[in-house]
Design a protein around this motif. Sequence first.
Motif, PDB file in Angstrom:
ATOM      1  N   ILE A 192       1.016  -1.092  -0.069  1.00  0.00           N
ATOM      2  CA  ILE A 192      -0.008   0.072  -0.113  1.00  0.00           C
ATOM      3  C   ILE A 192       0.713   1.201   0.092  1.00  0.00           C
ATOM      4  CG2 ILE A 192      -1.620   1.399   1.388  1.00  0.00           C
ATOM      5  CD1 ILE A 192      -3.010  -1.304   2.033  1.00  0.00           C
TER       6      ILE A 192
ATOM      7  N   THR B 146       1.224   5.721  -0.647  1.00  0.00           N
ATOM      8  CA  THR B 146       0.575   6.859  -0.700  1.00  0.00           C
ATOM      9  C   THR B 146       1.123   7.775  -1.809  1.00  0.00           C
ATOM     10  OG1 THR B 146       0.193   6.966   1.675  1.00  0.00           O
ATOM     11  CG2 THR B 146      -0.052   9.051   0.747  1.00  0.00           C
TER      12      THR B 146
ATOM     13  N   ALA C 154      -7.849   5.173 -11.890  1.00  0.00           N
ATOM     14  CA  ALA C 154      -8.639   3.969 -11.055  1.00  0.00           C
ATOM     15  C   ALA C 154      -9.894   4.904 -10.475  1.00  0.00           C
ATOM     16  CB  ALA C 154      -7.876   3.542 -10.203  1.00  0.00           C
TER      17      ALA C 154
ATOM     18  N   ILE D  72     -12.618   5.553  -7.382  1.00  0.00           N
ATOM     19  CA  ILE D  72     -12.700   5.643  -6.026  1.00  0.00           C
ATOM     20  C   ILE D  72     -13.835   6.339  -5.590  1.00  0.00           C
ATOM     21  CG2 ILE D  72     -10.027   6.230  -5.826  1.00  0.00           C
ATOM     22  CD1 ILE D  72     -10.621   9.138  -5.481  1.00  0.00           C
TER      23      ILE D  72
ATOM     24  N   GLU E 133     -13.193   9.357  -0.167  1.00  0.00           N
ATOM     25  CA  GLU E 133     -11.785   9.721  -0.520  1.00  0.00           C
ATOM     26  C   GLU E 133     -11.290  10.522  -1.463  1.00  0.00           C
ATOM     27  OE1 GLU E 133     -10.304   5.663  -1.324  1.00  0.00           O
ATOM     28  OE2 GLU E 133     -12.074   5.101  -2.667  1.00  0.00           O
TER      29      GLU E 133
ATOM     30  N   ILE F 141      -3.753  10.233  -1.710  1.00  0.00           N
ATOM     31  CA  ILE F 141      -4.701   9.063  -1.706  1.00  0.00           C
ATOM     32  C   ILE F 141      -3.815   7.694  -1.437  1.00  0.00           C
ATOM     33  CG2 ILE F 141      -4.569   8.323  -4.098  1.00  0.00           C
ATOM     34  CD1 ILE F 141      -7.555   7.866  -3.628  1.00  0.00           C
ATOM     35  N   TRP F 142      -4.183   6.911  -0.644  1.00  0.00           N
ATOM     36  CA  TRP F 142      -3.627   5.496  -0.632  1.00  0.00           C
ATOM     37  C   TRP F 142      -4.398   4.480  -1.496  1.00  0.00           C
ATOM     38  CZ3 TRP F 142      -6.421   0.830   0.338  1.00  0.00           C
ATOM     39  CH2 TRP F 142      -7.690   1.128   0.716  1.00  0.00           C
ATOM     40  N   LEU F 143      -3.273   3.794  -2.351  1.00  0.00           N
ATOM     41  CA  LEU F 143      -3.704   2.773  -3.394  1.00  0.00           C
ATOM     42  C   LEU F 143      -2.665   1.561  -2.956  1.00  0.00           C
ATOM     43  CD1 LEU F 143      -3.391   4.818  -6.546  1.00  0.00           C
ATOM     44  CD2 LEU F 143      -5.777   3.811  -5.334  1.00  0.00           C
ATOM     45  N   MET F 144      -3.245   0.272  -3.229  1.00  0.00           N
ATOM     46  CA  MET F 144      -2.811  -1.037  -3.262  1.00  0.00           C
ATOM     47  C   MET F 144      -2.224  -1.218  -4.417  1.00  0.00           C
ATOM     48  SD  MET F 144      -4.261  -4.504  -2.453  1.00  0.00           S
ATOM     49  CE  MET F 144      -5.057  -4.316  -0.803  1.00  0.00           C
TER      50      MET F 144
ATOM     51  N   TYR G 182      -9.507  -6.263  -8.559  1.00  0.00           N
ATOM     52  CA  TYR G 182      -8.438  -5.489  -7.977  1.00  0.00           C
ATOM     53  C   TYR G 182      -7.158  -5.630  -8.790  1.00  0.00           C
ATOM     54  CZ  TYR G 182      -8.143  -2.868  -3.488  1.00  0.00           C
ATOM     55  OH  TYR G 182      -7.927  -2.083  -2.791  1.00  0.00           O
TER      56      TYR G 182
ATOM     57  N   LYS H  52      -9.035  -2.810 -11.303  1.00  0.00           N
ATOM     58  CA  LYS H  52      -8.621  -1.449 -10.751  1.00  0.00           C
ATOM     59  C   LYS H  52      -8.498  -0.482 -11.893  1.00  0.00           C
ATOM     60  CE  LYS H  52      -5.343   0.339  -7.478  1.00  0.00           C
ATOM     61  NZ  LYS H  52      -5.492  -0.297  -6.151  1.00  0.00           N
TER      62      LYS H  52
END
Lengths: 172, 418
Positions: free
Chosen positions: B24, B26, B135, B137, B141, B151-154, B191, B222
């Motif tokens: 994960i 940022t 992507a 969201i 967010e 933003i956080w993204l995996m 995902y 995603k």
Amino acid sequence: MTDEFVFKGRAWVVGDDIDTDMIYHGSYLPLTDPKEMAKHALEYVPGMEDFTERVQPGDILVAGKNFGSGSSREHAVITLQYNDVAAVVAESFSRIFYRNAVNLGFPILEVPGITRELDTSDELEVDANTGRICNLTKGTEVQGTPLSGLEKEIMTAGGLFNFLKKDMQTVE
Amino acid sequence: MGQTFAQKMLAQKAGLREVEPGQIVTVRPDKLLTHDNTAAIAKIFREIGVEKVARPEISVIVLDHVVPAATEGHARNHQQIREFVREQGIASFYDVGEGICHQVLPEKGHALPGYLIVGSDSHTPTHGAFGAFAAGIGRTEAAAVMATGEIWLMVPHTFRMSVKGQLQKGVYAKDIILYIIGELGADGADYRAVEFTGPVLGEMTIASRMVLCNMVAEMGAKIGVAEPDDKTRAWLNGRSDAGFQEVFADPDASYERAIEYDVSGLVPQVAKPHTVDNVVPVTEVLGTRIDQAFIGTCTNGRLEDFRVAAQILGGGKIAPTTRLLILPASREVLLAAVVEGIITELITAGAVVLNPGCGPCLGAHQGVMAPGEVTISTANRNFKGRMGCKEAQVYLASPATVAASALAGEIVDPREFL
């Protein structure tokens, strides 16, 4: 996390591919009051039309694969939260529903094969910390994947909103 | 070990040397896309307690979902958004009539190769057609991006889909992606990042690449991405002053799955009600009666789509029992279709032309259905109730299949009309 993240409640089991229109239909998107939004939870899921009349606070929704596919609407999470659903346990989640749940502080847990293990109305104990689920009715236990890292921090803060507020206060 | 497109992009935007799938990070997005839901997002933004949007220059707001306003409620919503735009000094605001966000962003030079775009709309992956990491969201967010600029993204695992062969007459990008979704299922790429490659991609127009990337959302992905090439550069030429850096996957990148599709034998595909992965060859649903045919949306509302519709419908008349709705994806598309004479041909054939926007696709207005009715549509979703009525049915297909079906009043094979 604390005991806050251990839930005891009755299971409601639904199938695979429950999409966001089934959870919260697009025609209700203009509603902004969460209590009004709550009246339409799962309305389009076959067999769940009277869910909002029968759901009890603390009940746990158990779903198959790909729960929450489709739209990015957060209403799909909010409508469950405002029915006091404690958590959703699913075999898998669609990506944006998963993000929205984390960001709104709504407990979710991924447990492959979970729908085979239980029936609607079984009494469950879900520990979102450890990912362990006890079926108190059947006396069985299964292990899911709990959140970790930043996702867990956001969830425990009660969602992204509270997480940021805390963060910003620290900055100030 | 080489890196996938998604790994390279997220490492770069997070200021890291390398990232691994599952990590994960940022990141600082290059663009934040929001639409009619900006009013709700602005409300959350204000509740966070921040006064000014952190990076107003990345915010792009397009009114498209219910335009022009269908009710007083929608009108108030639009009004609040215009006030927010003024108050925050957001320059990239596109009001009613400009088009659908996923068409307007590229047209106005906001979707560029190597950009990281997040949008509060599930079809944001469309912009991957330009080599962007784009992507979808949620609202909270999106408000957080306004407040923090981050933003956080995996980091996703990647499927590489190589498309080769020769598309037959009457078979299009829409048929390819419907086929793929039918094969993999509605959660088949959950995902994941999807990299599209292969000779068929190279031959495809930008509009067709947008069809593929748009619909990766329907298998849970995603992002979807097509490699930028000369066509991309030519399409973007003159649309933006901003520089950009193209990002490509390494040749030795590691993929979770590499799938090859040979589309030479592919026939037109149709997704039956009520899931997008319920896909069959058109030959299995021939003769299905339709009440409404709908050509448009962020999936198939571009010039090439209306060209093929006009080719099929030109000089003819739609079936008397069928309504045909035409919904251009943007003002630019509509104008080009007017100039080419396409709109004249479609109207003469019996079409109703709607203003650019999302229109009937999400069932809020314009072409809502009645119980028992059937629509064949070029959109990307056929969920139960999607077009406003849960006792109605929606079939998804290419513009050619929809246009030919409008002529016949029932689902037909477009290859017989070309």
